[in-house]
Design a protein around this motif. Sequence first.
Motif, PDB file in Angstrom:
ATOM      1  N   LEU A 113       6.348  -9.672  -5.791  1.00 31.35           N
ATOM      2  CA  LEU A 113       7.792  -9.510  -5.638  1.00 31.35           C
ATOM      3  C   LEU A 113       8.403  -8.840  -6.867  1.00 31.35           C
ATOM      4  O   LEU A 113       9.028  -7.771  -6.750  1.00 31.35           O
ATOM      5  CB  LEU A 113       8.444 -10.878  -5.397  1.00 31.35           C
ATOM      6  CG  LEU A 113       9.958 -10.883  -5.208  1.00 31.35           C
ATOM      7  CD1 LEU A 113      10.344 -10.037  -4.013  1.00 31.35           C
ATOM      8  CD2 LEU A 113      10.462 -12.311  -5.053  1.00 31.35           C
ATOM      9  N   GLU A 114       8.251  -9.447  -8.038  1.00 24.16           N
ATOM     10  CA  GLU A 114       8.722  -8.861  -9.277  1.00 24.16           C
ATOM     11  C   GLU A 114       7.586  -8.190 -10.041  1.00 24.16           C
ATOM     12  O   GLU A 114       7.791  -7.167 -10.711  1.00 24.16           O
ATOM     13  CB  GLU A 114       9.390  -9.933 -10.150  1.00 24.16           C
ATOM     14  CG  GLU A 114      10.576 -10.625  -9.493  1.00 24.16           C
ATOM     15  CD  GLU A 114      11.745  -9.693  -9.246  1.00 24.16           C
ATOM     16  OE1 GLU A 114      11.823  -8.640  -9.944  1.00 24.16           O
ATOM     17  OE2 GLU A 114      12.583  -9.992  -8.375  1.00 24.16           O
ATOM     18  N   SER A 115       6.405  -8.772  -9.970  1.00 23.86           N
ATOM     19  CA  SER A 115       5.214  -8.223 -10.607  1.00 23.86           C
ATOM     20  C   SER A 115       3.992  -8.793  -9.910  1.00 23.86           C
ATOM     21  O   SER A 115       4.105  -9.659  -9.024  1.00 23.86           O
ATOM     22  CB  SER A 115       5.186  -8.537 -12.106  1.00 23.86           C
ATOM     23  OG  SER A 115       4.952  -9.922 -12.312  1.00 23.86           O
ATOM     24  N   SER A 163      -4.614  -4.821  -1.052  1.00 22.62           N
ATOM     25  CA  SER A 163      -3.575  -3.793  -0.930  1.00 22.62           C
ATOM     26  C   SER A 163      -2.865  -3.535  -2.249  1.00 22.62           C
ATOM     27  O   SER A 163      -2.126  -2.547  -2.377  1.00 22.62           O
ATOM     28  CB  SER A 163      -2.550  -4.214   0.126  1.00 22.62           C
ATOM     29  OG  SER A 163      -1.992  -5.481  -0.180  1.00 22.62           O
ATOM     30  N   CYS A 164      -3.061  -4.393  -3.263  1.00 23.63           N
ATOM     31  CA  CYS A 164      -2.477  -4.163  -4.583  1.00 23.63           C
ATOM     32  C   CYS A 164      -3.317  -3.193  -5.421  1.00 23.63           C
ATOM     33  O   CYS A 164      -2.825  -2.675  -6.437  1.00 23.63           O
ATOM     34  CB  CYS A 164      -2.355  -5.482  -5.356  1.00 23.63           C
ATOM     35  SG  CYS A 164      -1.120  -6.633  -4.716  1.00 23.63           S
ATOM     36  N   CYS A 165      -4.538  -2.944  -5.021  1.00 16.40           N
ATOM     37  CA  CYS A 165      -5.445  -2.141  -5.844  1.00 16.40           C
ATOM     38  C   CYS A 165      -5.018  -0.676  -5.846  1.00 16.40           C
ATOM     39  O   CYS A 165      -4.514  -0.149  -4.833  1.00 16.40           O
ATOM     40  CB  CYS A 165      -6.871  -2.260  -5.323  1.00 16.40           C
ATOM     41  SG  CYS A 165      -7.555  -3.938  -5.433  1.00 16.40           S
ATOM     42  N   ARG A 220       0.828  -1.209   0.000  1.00 15.85           N
ATOM     43  CA  ARG A 220       0.000   0.000   0.000  1.00 15.85           C
ATOM     44  C   ARG A 220       0.869   1.269   0.000  1.00 15.85           C
ATOM     45  O   ARG A 220       0.565   2.239  -0.706  1.00 15.85           O
ATOM     46  CB  ARG A 220      -0.926  -0.005   1.212  1.00 15.85           C
ATOM     47  CG  ARG A 220      -1.994   1.073   1.185  1.00 15.85           C
ATOM     48  CD  ARG A 220      -2.909   0.953   2.384  1.00 15.85           C
ATOM     49  NE  ARG A 220      -3.666  -0.289   2.354  1.00 15.85           N
ATOM     50  CZ  ARG A 220      -3.497  -1.285   3.215  1.00 15.85           C
ATOM     51  NH1 ARG A 220      -2.591  -1.193   4.171  1.00 15.85           N
ATOM     52  NH2 ARG A 220      -4.230  -2.377   3.108  1.00 15.85           N
ATOM     53  N   SER A 221       1.950   1.275   0.786  1.00 16.83           N
ATOM     54  CA  SER A 221       2.774   2.483   0.890  1.00 16.83           C
ATOM     55  C   SER A 221       3.681   2.674  -0.325  1.00 16.83           C
ATOM     56  O   SER A 221       3.894   3.804  -0.770  1.00 16.83           O
ATOM     57  CB  SER A 221       3.610   2.437   2.167  1.00 16.83           C
ATOM     58  OG  SER A 221       4.440   1.277   2.169  1.00 16.83           O
ATOM     59  N   LEU A 222       4.217   1.568  -0.863  1.00 20.80           N
ATOM     60  CA  LEU A 222       5.113   1.664  -2.020  1.00 20.80           C
ATOM     61  C   LEU A 222       4.376   1.548  -3.347  1.00 20.80           C
ATOM     62  O   LEU A 222       5.007   1.672  -4.404  1.00 20.80           O
ATOM     63  CB  LEU A 222       6.190   0.574  -1.940  1.00 20.80           C
ATOM     64  CG  LEU A 222       7.134   0.644  -0.735  1.00 20.80           C
ATOM     65  CD1 LEU A 222       8.152  -0.485  -0.794  1.00 20.80           C
ATOM     66  CD2 LEU A 222       7.840   1.985  -0.672  1.00 20.80           C
ATOM     67  N   GLY A 274       3.815  -3.232 -10.978  1.00 19.51           N
ATOM     68  CA  GLY A 274       5.216  -3.379 -10.593  1.00 19.51           C
ATOM     69  C   GLY A 274       5.382  -4.129  -9.280  1.00 19.51           C
ATOM     70  O   GLY A 274       4.531  -4.071  -8.379  1.00 19.51           O
ATOM     71  N   GLY A 275       6.499  -4.854  -9.177  1.00 21.77           N
ATOM     72  CA  GLY A 275       6.784  -5.621  -7.965  1.00 21.77           C
ATOM     73  C   GLY A 275       7.363  -4.765  -6.854  1.00 21.77           C
ATOM     74  O   GLY A 275       7.834  -3.640  -7.063  1.00 21.77           O
TER      75      GLY A 275
END
Length: 322
Positions: free
Chosen positions: A211-213, A238-240, A204-206, A273-274
């Motif tokens: 990991l890679e994608s 959290s990927c959204c 969420r923060s980054l 992106g990972g």
Amino acid sequence: MALSRVRLFQPHGEGTRLLPQASRLVELPYSSFDDDDADDDGHSLPRLTAEQDPGVWYPGPPKVNPFSHCVRYLAFLWNLLFLLLGLLILAVGVWGLLAKNPLPGGERGVPLGSDPMLLFVLAGLAASAVSLAGCLGTFRASPCLLRFFLGAVLAFGGLELLGGLLLLLARRRLRDALRDLLLLCLLRYQEDPDLQFLVDEVQRSLQCCGLESYRDWESNLYFNCSAPGAQACGVPASCCQDPLENGSVPNAQCGFGVLGLAAAAAGAVVHLGGCGAALGSWLRGQAGAIAAGATALVLVEAVGALMALRVLRDITAVRVWE
């Protein structure tokens, strides 16, 4: 003082008689009780004390100056502060371990040896034990406890310096170890609440995913497309890019079915992106802050050690005189 009498002999054979003579004061060089202390040769040894010979200087006990008292109080408060901090860390670790309910069979969902909260417990125990030794050693004037405190602080400082050297000399290996750790977090995402919280905060923060994608989530048993359940072929929320529905309500299903979409369609929903590269860039950007924090920690330990060393020196000086 003594009153002396002399015997006078008459010239014509008369008997002797004892006549009083004018009294005079005689100052004895030492008390008559010293006759009992004569040595084997019959010569008595006079005792010279400060009362009998005021011209002789006799050393007194060392006096502790006000600065030493101030250092002692500061050392006690310093260690008390870190004792409370260590107990707080220990309480957080114990709470984290107890908050995880065991499985119905009586076994924990996560092995205790690999639980991240165990680090909090160990760190809290170490900080509390060392700080308690410093507090008691300062309060009770115990050289043994103060020496233990100094040895522990020196050991911690040595470990920190060793860790810094390893960080500089083995950066490539540490990068690979960090990558393996992130992969382990992906695989055990649903098994450990602590790892799940950590992964969600990093993603969420980054603003990254996997990991890679985002495709790395296929290695997870629950998000794999062949897995049963609603999470199959999906990614964590959290990927959204927009995990909130209507801007206020968290949408836990925003990542469902993303792995079955094309890259262009998936990019409109989640971050592609990972987190490996993003985390590496973030750590390099925070290198100055990390170095400053490590330096501050070493200075704090050095100040505590110097104060304990001063208190130990004062205690030793008094005990040597006694």
